[in-house]
Enzyme design. Structure first.
Site, PDB file in Angstrom:
ATOM      1  N   HIS A 538       0.769  -1.181  -0.152  1.00 49.80           N
ATOM      2  CA  HIS A 538      -0.361  -0.052  -0.445  1.00 49.80           C
ATOM      3  C   HIS A 538       0.947   1.420   0.321  1.00 49.80           C
ATOM      4  O   HIS A 538       0.474   2.283   0.649  1.00 49.80           O
ATOM      5  CB  HIS A 538      -0.726   0.238   1.386  1.00 49.80           C
ATOM      6  CG  HIS A 538      -1.839  -0.754   1.207  1.00 49.80           C
ATOM      7  ND1 HIS A 538      -2.830  -1.434   2.191  1.00 49.80           N
ATOM      8  CD2 HIS A 538      -2.595  -1.485  -0.089  1.00 49.80           C
ATOM      9  CE1 HIS A 538      -3.386  -2.171   1.693  1.00 49.80           C
ATOM     10  NE2 HIS A 538      -3.191  -2.498   0.373  1.00 49.80           N
ATOM     11  N   HIS A 582      -7.080   0.009   2.629  1.00 48.62           N
ATOM     12  CA  HIS A 582      -7.104  -0.423   1.067  1.00 48.62           C
ATOM     13  C   HIS A 582      -6.754   0.635   0.334  1.00 48.62           C
ATOM     14  O   HIS A 582      -7.451   1.536   0.529  1.00 48.62           O
ATOM     15  CB  HIS A 582      -7.193  -1.677   0.942  1.00 48.62           C
ATOM     16  CG  HIS A 582      -6.737  -3.248   1.513  1.00 48.62           C
ATOM     17  ND1 HIS A 582      -5.994  -3.759   1.314  1.00 48.62           N
ATOM     18  CD2 HIS A 582      -7.748  -2.928   3.058  1.00 48.62           C
ATOM     19  CE1 HIS A 582      -6.274  -4.903   1.968  1.00 48.62           C
ATOM     20  NE2 HIS A 582      -7.217  -4.790   2.506  1.00 48.62           N
TER      21      HIS A 582
END
Length: 605
Positions: A538, A582
């Site tokens: 990420h 996310h």
């Protein structure tokens, strides 16, 4: 032989892609070098495909997308469409296969840092979780960059414009699994676990009895991002829904003002500098291999970098936009000195733990038995159903540390607010091969993947040389902060407490690894974390936004690169503070908002 409907779908799509005059797909820079474009988008990934679709809604606008990877319909990209196989895409033809520098807090291990190398970018290779984060995430962005346009009340419409809830592949009713008013009607399809995984039954059942951090929350995407819920994933009809499939594929018919060039890198931005004025970016140099001739493509309005958290700062630095001292060491002439380019790399460290379970209804035998594996693949090919039609995880918890946690005596709370978490737990119905622990020959398992979603460690992306084809130096600095180590340990301890709830009785067995949590010492737990932590991929922040006139940051709140004209960045590198979730959905929101800002600037339709 008669084609089943999924095969017929792909045959029809192949014909449309390659034999119908739609957008122009090119494989050589020579095909575009003599053309004129209003916008050149460098990177056909999560954000780039959104921009390509939105900007070419105006038929008078000509756009070129330059993607370093291949077409998402190439044979090498087949596995990107199969949801369950997402974790197997690492170190494949559809990823960049980057690795980090040795990480001091991970026992000097280098870890894979995967980014998508195919149309759709990381939305084509990620593990599909579609979660926008709390309202507080965007309100904090707005405060930090001093622009209310980034507040949730003003970006909500871009979230609604991007995605929609669809039934899972097995067709079960999803009434009572989400809040309809919290979702929109956009092109990215989002659905739920389609297999009725036994682990999810126990996790969600326990959450509905919990009264603390793991308590059940019906729909995290309604704005409060704490608690345990159904995992929402970017899947429609048993197929991955990426920015390429959702935004770009529909343009393969009737979007002739769009050109897409694949297999090609941007090696340098083309600039001009008038005395006393800021330099202007007028185009981009394109190449395919080291030593090959470069082709220049000019633009009338803007170059837009959507090359991602690694590619964008690399291209800026190669073009002389970055820290002057570092550029000088590499023999690169400085166009503008922006020290923040490539700094502030944020990412979320990830560590998996495994429990034996008293059930034969996990997917462990799929991993051990090639016959079952072949049968499941055939079921997906013929019906787009079964094990492979869903993501590996089906439920998730987002947990805050207690307000009286000892770490907060010395470290400020790094989260966006009380509705944002510190640690995420993803639950999978089997042994998830995402870490370094080898898969046991026997047994059935539940995996719990722990992610520090509010990390305070910061790293960097730097050039290794002036060669645009050389791999960069990626140093995320994982677990370098006291908070990150504390949060990972606290999150794991929280999971052990959660699994002791009566709802798990008869299902959860012993952990695969004894972490000696009752010893009164953190040594074994911290050792496990250092030996087994990897990344959830990420990465963001390497070209971050900042207020207009600030002496830090790379972009203004309109995503324009400071100190130059004609250059904008639209991707996850622009994120000023990492969202506690996310980053797929937040990146889509950025891209949709950017498209509107660009249209407004140039009065496009």
């Amino acid at each position: 032989m008669a084609y089943s409907s999924p095969y017929l779908y792909f045959v029809i799509l192949y014909v449309l892609v390659y034999y119908v005059n739609a957008f122009n797909l090119y494989t050589s820079p020579a095909d575009v070098g003599n053309k004129s474009y209003d916008f050149v988008i460098v990177g056909g990934g999560t954000a780039g495909c959104v921009l390509a679709a939105r900007l070419t809604e105006d038929p008078g606008v000509r756009v070129l997308v330059v993607e370093a990877g291949g077409d998402n319909h190439d044979p090498d990209a087949l596995n990107t469409t199969i949801p369950f196989l997402a974790p197997t895409l690492a170190n494949s033809a559809v990823t960049w296969n980057f690795t980090t520098t040795p990480q001091q807090e991970l026992q000097n291990r280098s870890v894979a840092f995967e980014r998508g190398h195919v149309l759709g970018g990381s939305s084509s290779v990620n593990v599909l979780a579609y979660q926008r984060g709390s309202d507080e995430v965007y309100d904090r962005w707005a405060r930090v960059v001093e622009d209310d346009g980034w507040a949730w009340k003003n970006v909500r419409r871009y979230y609604l414009r991007n995605s929609r809830i669809v039934p899972p592949a097995d067709g079960h009713s999803i009434t009572g699994q989400f809040i309809p008013s919290a979702h929109g009607n956009g092109p990215v399809q989002v659905s739920f676990d389609n297999r009725h995984d036994v682990s999810n039954d126990f996790v969600l059942g326990a959450a509905k009895m919990a009264t603390d951090t793991h308590k059940f929350r019906l729909d995290l995407n309604a704005g409060n991002f704490t608690g345990t819920s159904f995992l929402q994933s970017s899947i429609g009809s048993g197929i991955r829904s990426s920015s390429a499939t959702a935004y770009l594929d529909p343009l393969r018919i009737g979007r002739e003002n769009l050109d897409v060039l694949i297999g090609t890198r941007a090696t340098k931005l083309i600039s001009s500098k008038t005395k006393g004025k800021s330099p202007s970016i007028e185009g981009v140099e394109l190449g395919q291999t080291k030593g090959s001739a470069c082709v220049s493509v000019m633009t009338k309005k803007e170059v837009i970098l959507s090359a991602g958290v690694i590619g964008t700062p690399m291209i800026l630095q190669l073009s002389g936009i970055g820290p002057a001292a570092q550029l000088k060491q590499l023999g690169i002439s400085t166009l503008v000195d922006i020290p923040d380019v490539g700094s502030n790399l944020m990412d979320q460290p990830f560590a998996a733990l495994y429990w034996f379970v008293n059930s034969s209804q996990t997917w462990d035998e799929y991993l051990r038995n090639t016959t079952i594996e072949a049968e499941d693949l055939e079921e997906w090919k013929t019906k787009h159903q079964g094990l492979l039609a869903g993501a590996s995880a089906g439920s998730v918890s987002y947990v805050r540390l207690p307000s009286n946690a000892s770490i907060f005596k010395t470290v400020p709370d790094p989260s966006a607010g009380l509705e944002s978490a510190h640690v995420e737990m993803l639950y999978t119905n089997g042994f998830s091969r995402l870490g370094l622990i080898p898969f046991p020959d026997k047994g059935n398992f539940m995996t719990v993947e722990h992610v520090v979603v509010s990390p305070t460690s910061r790293g960097s992306v730097r050039l290794n040389s002036s060669d645009p084809f050389a791999a960069p130096i990626i140093d995320p600095n994982y677990l370098s902060s006291e908070f990150d180590r504390f949060a990972m340990m606290a999150g794991i301890r929280s999971t052990f407490d959660f699994l002791k709830l009566p709802a798990f009785k008869g299902f959860i067995g012993e952990p695969l690894v004894d972490l000696q949590l009752d010893s009164g010492s953190d040594a074994t737990l911290l050792g496990y974390i250092r030996n087994n932590t990897v990344t959830v991929n990420h990465g963001c922040g390497t070209a971050r936004m900042s207020p207009v006139g600030a002496d830090w940051g790379v972009l203004d709140p309109n995503l324009k690169v400071k100190k130059v004209n004609g250059l904008r960045v639209v991707d996850a590198s622009s994120i000023v503070l990492i969202p506690e979730t996310h980053i797929q959905a937040p990146t889509y929101i950025i891209a949709e908002k950017a498209a509107d800002m660009i249209k407004s600037d140039y009065r496009l339709r």
